[in-house]
Design a protein around this motif. Sequence first.
Motif, short mmCIF file in Angstrom:
data_model
loop_
_atom_site.label_atom_id
_atom_site.label_comp_id
_atom_site.label_asym_id
_atom_site.label_seq_id
_atom_site.Cartn_x
_atom_site.Cartn_y
_atom_site.Cartn_z
N ALA A 23 0.84 -1.21 0.00
CA ALA A 23 0.00 0.00 0.00
C ALA A 23 0.87 1.25 0.00
CB ALA A 23 -0.93 -0.01 1.21
N GLY A 24 1.95 1.20 -0.76
CA GLY A 24 2.83 2.36 -0.88
C GLY A 24 2.26 3.34 -1.89
N ARG A 25 3.17 4.02 -2.55
CA ARG A 25 2.68 5.10 -3.41
C ARG A 25 1.99 4.59 -4.66
NH1 ARG A 25 7.42 9.30 -3.36
NH2 ARG A 25 8.51 7.47 -4.10
N VAL A 26 2.57 3.57 -5.30
CA VAL A 26 1.88 3.01 -6.46
C VAL A 26 0.60 2.31 -6.01
CG1 VAL A 26 2.01 1.38 -8.38
CG2 VAL A 26 4.04 2.72 -7.75
N GLY A 27 0.69 1.51 -4.96
CA GLY A 27 -0.45 0.73 -4.51
C GLY A 27 -1.63 1.58 -4.09
N GLY A 60 -1.47 -0.54 10.47
CA GLY A 60 -2.23 0.71 10.56
C GLY A 60 -2.22 1.51 9.27
N MET A 61 -1.14 1.45 8.53
CA MET A 61 -1.02 2.28 7.33
C MET A 61 -2.07 1.97 6.27
SD MET A 61 0.52 2.16 4.16
CE MET A 61 2.16 1.54 3.88
N PRO A 62 -2.23 0.69 5.86
CA PRO A 62 -3.27 0.42 4.86
C PRO A 62 -4.67 0.70 5.39
CG PRO A 62 -2.29 -1.64 5.66
CD PRO A 62 -1.46 -0.54 6.20
N LEU A 86 -3.25 -4.29 1.10
CA LEU A 86 -2.52 -5.02 2.13
C LEU A 86 -1.09 -4.54 2.21
CD1 LEU A 86 -2.64 -8.73 3.02
CD2 LEU A 86 -0.42 -7.73 2.51
N ASP A 87 -0.60 -4.37 3.43
CA ASP A 87 0.81 -3.98 3.63
C ASP A 87 1.32 -4.64 4.89
OD1 ASP A 87 2.45 -1.46 2.17
OD2 ASP A 87 3.26 -2.06 4.13
N ILE A 88 2.65 -4.71 5.03
CA ILE A 88 3.20 -5.22 6.30
C ILE A 88 3.18 -4.16 7.40
CG2 ILE A 88 4.71 -7.20 5.85
CD1 ILE A 88 6.99 -5.10 5.51
N ILE A 110 0.67 -6.93 -7.32
CA ILE A 110 1.78 -6.93 -6.35
C ILE A 110 2.67 -5.72 -6.59
CG2 ILE A 110 3.78 -8.18 -5.45
CD1 ILE A 110 2.37 -10.77 -6.14
N THR A 111 2.61 -4.77 -5.66
CA THR A 111 3.48 -3.59 -5.72
C THR A 111 4.41 -3.55 -4.50
OG1 THR A 111 2.16 -2.02 -4.43
CG2 THR A 111 1.53 -2.32 -6.72
N ALA A 112 4.42 -4.61 -3.71
CA ALA A 112 5.22 -4.62 -2.48
C ALA A 112 6.70 -4.67 -2.81
CB ALA A 112 4.84 -5.83 -1.63
N GLY A 113 7.48 -3.93 -2.06
CA GLY A 113 8.92 -3.94 -2.25
C GLY A 113 9.48 -2.54 -2.20
N LEU A 114 10.78 -2.45 -2.34
CA LEU A 114 11.41 -1.14 -2.27
C LEU A 114 11.44 -0.48 -3.64
CD1 LEU A 114 14.48 -1.81 0.04
CD2 LEU A 114 12.12 -1.23 0.65
N PRO A 115 11.30 0.85 -3.68
CA PRO A 115 11.53 1.57 -4.93
C PRO A 115 12.98 2.02 -5.02
CG PRO A 115 10.49 3.05 -3.36
CD PRO A 115 10.78 1.75 -2.64
N ARG A 116 13.34 2.61 -6.16
CA ARG A 116 14.73 3.04 -6.36
C ARG A 116 15.05 4.32 -5.63
NH1 ARG A 116 16.17 3.39 -12.51
NH2 ARG A 116 13.95 3.76 -12.84
N SER A 124 12.37 -5.58 -21.90
CA SER A 124 12.40 -5.53 -20.45
C SER A 124 12.20 -4.10 -19.97
CB SER A 124 13.73 -6.07 -19.94
OG SER A 124 14.78 -5.24 -20.42
N HIS A 125 11.80 -3.96 -18.72
CA HIS A 125 11.59 -2.64 -18.12
C HIS A 125 12.94 -2.17 -17.59
CE1 HIS A 125 9.49 0.64 -16.32
NE2 HIS A 125 9.67 0.24 -15.08
N GLY A 126 13.67 -1.45 -18.39
CA GLY A 126 15.02 -1.03 -18.00
C GLY A 126 15.68 -0.35 -19.18
N GLY A 146 3.18 -8.93 -15.96
CA GLY A 146 3.79 -7.76 -15.34
C GLY A 146 3.41 -6.48 -16.07
N MET A 147 3.32 -5.40 -15.31
CA MET A 147 3.08 -4.08 -15.88
C MET A 147 4.38 -3.32 -16.01
SD MET A 147 2.93 -0.62 -15.79
CE MET A 147 3.27 -0.20 -14.10
N ALA A 148 4.68 -2.89 -17.22
CA ALA A 148 5.80 -1.98 -17.47
C ALA A 148 5.62 -1.32 -18.82
CB ALA A 148 7.14 -2.71 -17.42
N VAL A 185 2.04 -8.17 -11.65
CA VAL A 185 3.20 -7.78 -10.85
C VAL A 185 3.66 -6.39 -11.30
CG1 VAL A 185 5.57 -8.39 -10.22
CG2 VAL A 185 3.87 -10.19 -10.59
N VAL A 186 4.01 -5.55 -10.32
CA VAL A 186 4.47 -4.19 -10.62
C VAL A 186 5.87 -3.94 -10.04
CG1 VAL A 186 3.93 -1.72 -10.28
CG2 VAL A 186 2.08 -3.34 -10.69
N THR A 187 6.22 -4.69 -9.00
CA THR A 187 7.49 -4.50 -8.29
C THR A 187 8.70 -4.67 -9.23
OG1 THR A 187 6.42 -5.43 -6.35
CG2 THR A 187 8.82 -5.26 -6.28
N ASN A 188 9.70 -3.84 -9.06
CA ASN A 188 10.95 -3.91 -9.83
C ASN A 188 11.99 -4.83 -9.18
OD1 ASN A 188 10.74 -2.35 -12.17
ND2 ASN A 188 10.88 -0.45 -10.98
N PRO A 189 12.93 -5.37 -9.97
CA PRO A 189 13.02 -5.31 -11.44
C PRO A 189 11.88 -6.15 -12.06
CG PRO A 189 14.79 -6.67 -10.56
CD PRO A 189 14.08 -6.08 -9.38
#
Length: 321
Positions: free
Chosen positions: A17-21, A44-46, A39-41, A83-89, A181-183, A149-151, A124-128
């Motif tokens: 549930a970050g910025r993209v989510g 309270g945030m989501p 859903l997020d880990i 799925i957008t869970a994970g770290l961004p760049r 590829s998305h890159g 995957g979305m890219a 799936v949206v998470t990178n890479p």
Amino acid sequence: SDSPILCRLPRVTIVGAGRVGSTLAQRIAEKNLADVVLLDIVEGMPQGLALDLMEARGIELHNRQIVGTNNYADTSGSQIVVITAGLPRKPGMSRDDLLKTNAKIVVEAAKNAIACSPHAIFIVVTNPLDVMTYLAWQATGLPRERIMGMAGVLDSARFETFIALELGVLPADVKAMVLGSHGDLMVPLSRYATVNGIPITELLDVATIERLVQRTRNGGAEIVELMQTGGAFFAPASATSVMVESILLNQSRLLPTATYLQGEYGLEDVVIGVPCRLGCGGIENVLELNLSDSETEALHTSAQSVRQNIMKAQEILAMKS
Ligand code: TXD
């Protein structure tokens, strides 16, 4: 416990549930496409985001439910899982630098989500992106029609934006497709890009087109450099929402989609972006274009780098288990 759905309102789960989510949740609810489970880990945030979105319903004139949770049980029976869970760049990072952290997060998310929604279609949206889509495909054991995957939609929208800005025309009148590829090795197909059917090769010189292609390849990094605190999310959320929409409404849109290839374009056992028709079954078919030699070579180079990163990711996952 999960029965195929039909009589229920469509439900889309967004893991992360970050910025993209969270922006995607807003798009889906305000377009009236589906109820959303965020859903997020983070506790309270989501829940807070969901309440905030629910409180906008009267103003935005829709009646979709948005639920925030930390528990996969609340996602059960979803038609679509994003799925957008994970770290961004961060500035200076490539998408591949995210491999290590995000591989584990995506595999775990995919396994948890499929257990609660065995009939779902996954995006799936998470990178890479291409590597994460491959890992999620493996982790779920889904047929390739149901996991993608979305890219490409985002990369194509960036290319279209830069063409529209250069020519001073309405962005919606520009159509382009970016494969691969998305890159940095993405493959923008300039000769297929048009303004309402007029090829851009009739409207722009070669050097200008090359400059726009380069800006497209660098489109994500350009925003990371400006923002310093993460990456793009408005256009990524919009791009994901049209894939969700084409599936839920069975629109059969032909969209560049990261999919598991089985011989198409001379490639197999790799995930990469190619044109796919998206409808209620997920990927309804993979369109095989007649690419030029240089386009094919670019696509293969792109696939080769995805393959190498899939191998790296698999080593990392094997180490941790
Ligand atoms: O074109 C594309 N595919 C992309 C991809 C376009 C834009 C962003 N792209 C990638 O999506 C980006 O590189 C990231 O890997 C993801 C998510 O980007 P976002 O900008 O939304 O990152 P955030 O705001 O940091 O959100 C990530 C959320 C955050 O709330 C974490 O707490 C959560 O993911 N997270 C988890 N949720 C559930 N389960 C687990 N394990 C977990 N770990 C982190």
